[in-house]
Design an enzyme around this catalytic site. Structure first.
Site, PDB file in Angstrom:
ATOM      1  N   HIS A 269      42.576  45.335  49.618  1.00 40.44           N
ATOM      2  CA  HIS A 269      43.983  45.420  50.018  1.00 40.44           C
ATOM      3  C   HIS A 269      44.143  46.395  51.192  1.00 40.44           C
ATOM      4  CE1 HIS A 269      48.204  44.534  48.201  1.00 40.44           C
ATOM      5  NE2 HIS A 269      48.239  44.541  49.520  1.00 40.44           N
TER       6      HIS A 269
ATOM      7  N   ARG B  62      49.281  38.078  47.815  1.00 38.94           N
ATOM      8  CA  ARG B  62      49.197  38.739  46.515  1.00 38.94           C
ATOM      9  C   ARG B  62      48.114  38.069  45.690  1.00 38.94           C
ATOM     10  NH1 ARG B  62      51.484  42.352  48.502  1.00 38.94           N
ATOM     11  NH2 ARG B  62      53.411  43.413  47.828  1.00 38.94           N
TER      12      ARG B  62
END
Length: 324
Positions: A285, A237
């Site tokens: 991502h 993250r």
């Protein structure tokens, strides 16, 4: 349990969330259809929420919506998330409810670990700099062989990455919350040992869940402890790394390169200095492919429906105290 009556949310034709994704988009329609097939293959039945004792929640970033769903349908006793990261639901307190919650942790480890290896090799070999230079640009590569790799996080991604690193003869240490040894790692240490090991880390890989304790686990102080030749890779993250501290560490030469599949903020705004830094490789991502996510999620749903019917433990069980 005699029956597994599973609802899938959101239903067709509704808005997915405030991000603007349509819940009736072709990609989500395909995912919903595959999950419905998995429910049937596992021995369950697809039903509306009012009849359900289980729920597959496909709505991203909407803990309030899930809380309302569970309030309105108290017969639901099990909730399956399609992601490994559930920090928004943990922060909202949803995971403290009496239902059993499972997520996809461990399911996507193969592709994410592969991506971490890609980012590591690209950083060591100055791939971004050479790709962006429109002329002959010779640069000495650094080899991954024999390097000291520290992995923050001891879940499925770390386990798979340790396996992928084995042919390179890396000296791998894993830092994790639990003391259980990670097979193949030279050392498995508690997370509290981070500052002790950064000084002899060549490659630092972040592959851990985001919790209040791990938010900005890598900040200016941690980056300063790394050797100047160190590479930082984040496939977990964005908020694990303080972005401003990372920019400063690269600018001052505190570290040599960074490979980021996630950023803070995300998406990273156009014009941000990290985009133009030739020592930084950013992939938006995208460690997992949509087809891969759909396949492994469907497999997990099928197994968990079978487990539910047989009274066996469910895969990917979330620990509400840990937040993942």
């Amino acid at each position: 349990m005699e029956e597994a009556r599973i609802a899938i949310a959101p239903p067709p034709g509704t808005e997915a969330d405030g991000a603007g994704d349509r819940a009736n988009s072709p990609a989500l329609d395909h995912l919903r259809a595959r999950v419905a097939e998995a429910v049937t293959a596992g021995g369950g039945s697809n039903v509306p929420p009012a009849e359900a004792n289980g729920l597959v929640w496909l709505v991203p970033g909407d803990p309030d919506g899930l809380a309302r769903m569970l309030d309105d349908h108290p017969g639901i006793g099990w909730v399956q998330f399609p992601w490994a990261g559930v920090e928004k639901f943990a922060e909202a307190g949803v995971l403290r409810r009496p239902q059993i919650f499972t997520c996809a942790k461990g399911s996507f480890a193969g592709q994410v670990a592969e991506h971490a290896l890609l980012l590591t090799l690209a950083c060591l070999r100055s791939v971004v700099r050479q790709a962006r230079t429109p002329r002959w640009c010779s640069a000495d590569p650094r080899s991954l062989h024999g390097l000291r790799v520290t992995i923050l996080g001891g879940g499925g991604i770390a386990t798979e990455l340790v396996r992928l690193l084995a042919p390179f003869g890396c000296r791998v240490r894993v830092l994790r919350r639990r003391p259980d040894k990670v097979e193949g790692a030279e050392e498995t240490l508690p997370s509290s040992a981070l500052h002790d090991v950064l000084g002899d880390t060549d490659v630092l890989v972040l592959a851990l869940a985001l919790t209040p304790e791990t938010r900005y686990v890598v900040d200016a102080a941690e980056l300063a402890l790394l050797p100047r030749h160190a590479v930082v890779v984040n496939v977990a993250r964005g908020e694990h790394i303080r972005t401003g501290a990372l920019v400063e560490a690269l600018s001052s030469g505190t570290i040599s390169a960074a490979g980021l599949d996630v950023t803070d903020p995300e998406p990273l705004p156009e014009g941000h200095p990290l985009w133009d830094d030739p020592r930084v490789l950013i992939t938006s991502h995208s460690a997992d492919s949509a087809d891969y996510i759909t396949r492994v999620l469907s497999e997990r749903v099928e197994r968990n429906v079978r487990n539910l019917l047989a009274g066996r433990p469910l895969e990917g069980l979330i620990d509400p105290d840990a937040g993942y």
